[in-house]
Design an enzyme around this catalytic site. Structure first.
Site, PDB file in Angstrom:
ATOM      1  N   GLU A 104       0.818  -1.229   0.000  1.00 17.52           N
ATOM      2  CA  GLU A 104       0.000   0.000   0.000  1.00 17.52           C
ATOM      3  C   GLU A 104       0.844   1.268   0.000  1.00 17.52           C
ATOM      4  O   GLU A 104       0.580   2.189   0.782  1.00 17.52           O
ATOM      5  CB  GLU A 104      -0.957  -0.021   1.210  1.00 17.52           C
TER       6      GLU A 104
HETATM    7  C1  TNX Z   1      -4.673  -4.229   4.631  1.00 14.60           C
HETATM    8  S1  TNX Z   1      -3.091  -6.503   3.713  1.00 14.60           S
HETATM    9  C2  TNX Z   1      -3.381  -4.052   5.102  1.00 14.60           C
HETATM   10  C3  TNX Z   1      -3.177  -3.774   6.524  1.00 14.60           C
HETATM   11  C4  TNX Z   1      -4.464  -3.619   7.268  1.00 14.60           C
HETATM   12  C5  TNX Z   1      -5.451  -4.659   6.811  1.00 14.60           C
HETATM   13  C6  TNX Z   1      -6.740  -4.642   7.564  1.00 14.60           C
HETATM   14  C7  TNX Z   1      -1.968  -5.489   3.824  1.00 14.60           C
HETATM   15  C8  TNX Z   1      -0.702  -5.884   3.308  1.00 14.60           C
HETATM   16  N1  TNX Z   1      -2.243  -4.284   4.371  1.00 14.60           N
HETATM   17  O1  TNX Z   1      -2.360  -2.631   6.689  1.00 14.60           O
HETATM   18  O2  TNX Z   1      -4.219  -3.736   8.620  1.00 14.60           O
HETATM   19  O3  TNX Z   1      -5.716  -4.467   5.449  1.00 14.60           O
HETATM   20  O4  TNX Z   1      -7.538  -5.736   7.262  1.00 14.60           O
END
Ligand code: TNX
Length: 527
Positions: free
Chosen positions: A342
């Site tokens: 992200e």
């Molecule tokens: C996505 S999955 C994220 C996390 C969050 C999560 C909550 C991923 C690599 N990143 O930062 O905590 O969703 O479900």
């Protein structure tokens, strides 16, 4: 749903087919006209062993004479024997000495097995006269002790001695895992959990033969590991958490203690420092980690916020070298997880440059890089382990470069997802994940076109934006964790939901004995 003993034995035999070696020949099947001796039901083991055969006859009994005998030269085997003996003493109140020789009757013997060269495989034989645990490697012996633990009644878990009789029906188990990576991720960044809580978490992983603990050690809401060269990361960046609570961090000594506790249970710690995004706590602690040199305030909200390390600044890479250097020194396992997910505030070209530089650092420290699926967008070495969570195209980008996968599909293995609409805590952005959903998927077929050799295994992920207490950690973990454990360990051919849910139900008294909270899903026929 209840099965007769015979029916349950046949269901266990389903697992035997794939292994192809041993076939279940139940002594209960007598020739026509003869009376069948009563064979006890096959035990409700999780993960289901590759092959299990009830061999019949009088049971083995743990008595005041029972000793644990070590006939394996590895020091870890001795440690495993002590661990087993301690557990048996607490359960039975018997002395259970650990010895290295002598023809003790009623012994539980840990020995070398030259016939099962697999790193984690083992054989377990129970006869009236004794129990034999055999493995080529100490890890296999340890897993064998966890199987033995599940062969004894749940009362053994309560931590105080119970009156016997402590009997085990004769059987033969020949077992080895399907995948080398059976993982569980705990996010200690959004809410902090203490070293003692993490060690307690490790104890549950061990019972189910999970062998990787992935610790998400940093995020925007908190930095959770003492870094001696950048001390404010922990003392300031670790001083809060989602909701504004006090947060916390592991001293290096505490982290080393977690690593040791895990290693004693043959669990490898995979530490994650998330970058280039998810870094608000670090930037709040050190203004030089932002591009404009202005430190943001600490963040205690739940939602992700767009932030990024400054890709062009030299200090960014000094920070990474220092942090990963200290982390590598503290971590005996071969992997460092650098997050990489992200990175919404980083331009694609910058992201690729950044990941390449971090990868060089990781390799320079003699480690293999692990990253979330987004790192498949960058140039990565074939040694990289890529953790899939949602986007098959990114995972395929990684595979095309020769990298390999660990599967954590958010629709199946995200333990922060609610079980159903009534679950009081958790997320639902990936959908509800009740016990059946969490059990009925396969790491190889989940992304079409992937082959078995490209997959290390499966990992459950527990993000903790909405998981504030350790009781809630337990509640979101059980009863889903055993499902991921079985997906990672057991042959796919023997896995069947209707049979599994009956087996799973029998584990609840064990969790209660251990003082663990769990969710009483309506899908499971709890007793
Ligand atoms: C996505 S999955 C994220 C996390 C969050 C999560 C909550 C991923 C690599 N990143 O930062 O905590 O969703 O479900």
């Amino acid at each position: 749903m209840q099965h007769s003993p015979r029916r349950r034995s046949v269901l266990i035999a389903g697992a035997v087919g794939l292994a192809g070696a041993v076939h279940l020949t139940s002594p209960a099947v007598a020739a026509p006209g003869r009376t069948a001796p009563v064979t006890p039901p096959a035990p409700a083991l999780i993960p289901k062993p590759r092959s299990l055969r009830m061999t019949g006859g009088r049971p083995f009994e743990i008595t005041a004479d029972t000793a644990v005998v070590v006939r394996h030269p590895a020091p870890e085997a001795r440690r495993t024997a002590e661990y087993l003996a301690t557990w048996l003493r607490r359960a039975t109140g018997h002395a259970v000495p650990v010895v290295t020789s002598g023809g003790t009757p009623q012994a539980i013997t840990l020995a070398v097995d030259d016939e099962t060269p697999s790193a984690e495989g083992y054989r377990l034989d129970v006869t009236h006269g004794g129990v034999h645990l055999r493995a080529a490697e100490p890890a296999g012996l340890f897993h064998a002790t966890q199987t033995l633990r599940q062969l004894l009644p749940a009362a053994a878990e309560s931590g105080t001695p119970h009156a016997g009789p402590w009997t085990i029906s004769p059987l033969h188990i020949d077992d080895a895992p399907r995948f080398p990576w059976r993982g569980s991720m705990l996010d200690v960044a959004r809410h902090f959990f203490t070293a003692d809580e993490v060690k307690s978490y490790i104890d549950i992983l061990a019972l189910y033969k999970i062998n990787r603990l992935h610790l998400h050690l940093s995020d925007s809401q908190g930095w959770r590991l003492e870094i001696k060269s950048w001390p404010r990361l922990a003392t300031y960046g670790g001083s809060t958490e989602v909701g504004g609570g006090p947060g916390g961090y592991f001293t290096q000594r505490e982290y080393a203690d977690i690593v040791r506790h895990a290693a004693e249970r043959h669990i490898m710690v995979i530490p994650e420092i998330d970058m280039p995004a998810h870094v608000n706590a670090a930037q709040a602690s050190y203004a030089e980690l932002t591009c404009d040199g202005v430190a943001p305030p600490l963040y205690t909200g739940e939602k992700g916020i767009p932030n990024s390390l400054c890709i062009d600044k030299d200090i960014t890479y000094r920070f990474i070298d220092d942090v990963l250097g200290e982390l590598a020194d503290l971590t005996p396992g071969p992997y460092l997880h650098i997050g990489g997910d992200e990175a919404l505030a980083t331009a694609p070209e910058d992201y690729r440059l950044f990941i390449s530089r971090v990868q060089q650092t990781v390799h320079g420290l003699g480690k293999r890089m692990v990253g979330w699926e987004e790192v498949g967008l960058a140039d990565i070495a074939p040694s990289t382990v890529v953790q899939f969570w949602a986007n098959a195209a990114k995972a395929r980008g990684a595979l095309a470069q020769g990298a390999t996968l660990v599967l954590s599909p958010s629709k199946k293995a995200y333990f922060d997802m609610k079980y159903d609409a009534d679950t009081p805590i958790g997320h639902d952005w990936a959908g509800y994940t009740d016990v059946q959903d969490g059990y009925t998927w396969d790491p190889v077929t989940y992304i079409p076109g992937v082959t078995e050799s490209q997959v290390h295994g499966a990992e459950a992920a527990l993000w903790t934006e909405r998981v504030a207490t350790f009781e809630e950690v337990q509640y979101m973990t059980l009863p889903r964790l055993p499902g991921v454990a079985e997906i990672g360990w057991s042959p796919v051919d023997g896995r069947e939901w209707e049979e599994y849910r009956v087996r799973l139900a029998t584990h609840a008294p064990r969790w209660s004995g251990l003082g663990w909270h769990y969710h009483r899903s309506v899908e499971v026929p709890w007793g």
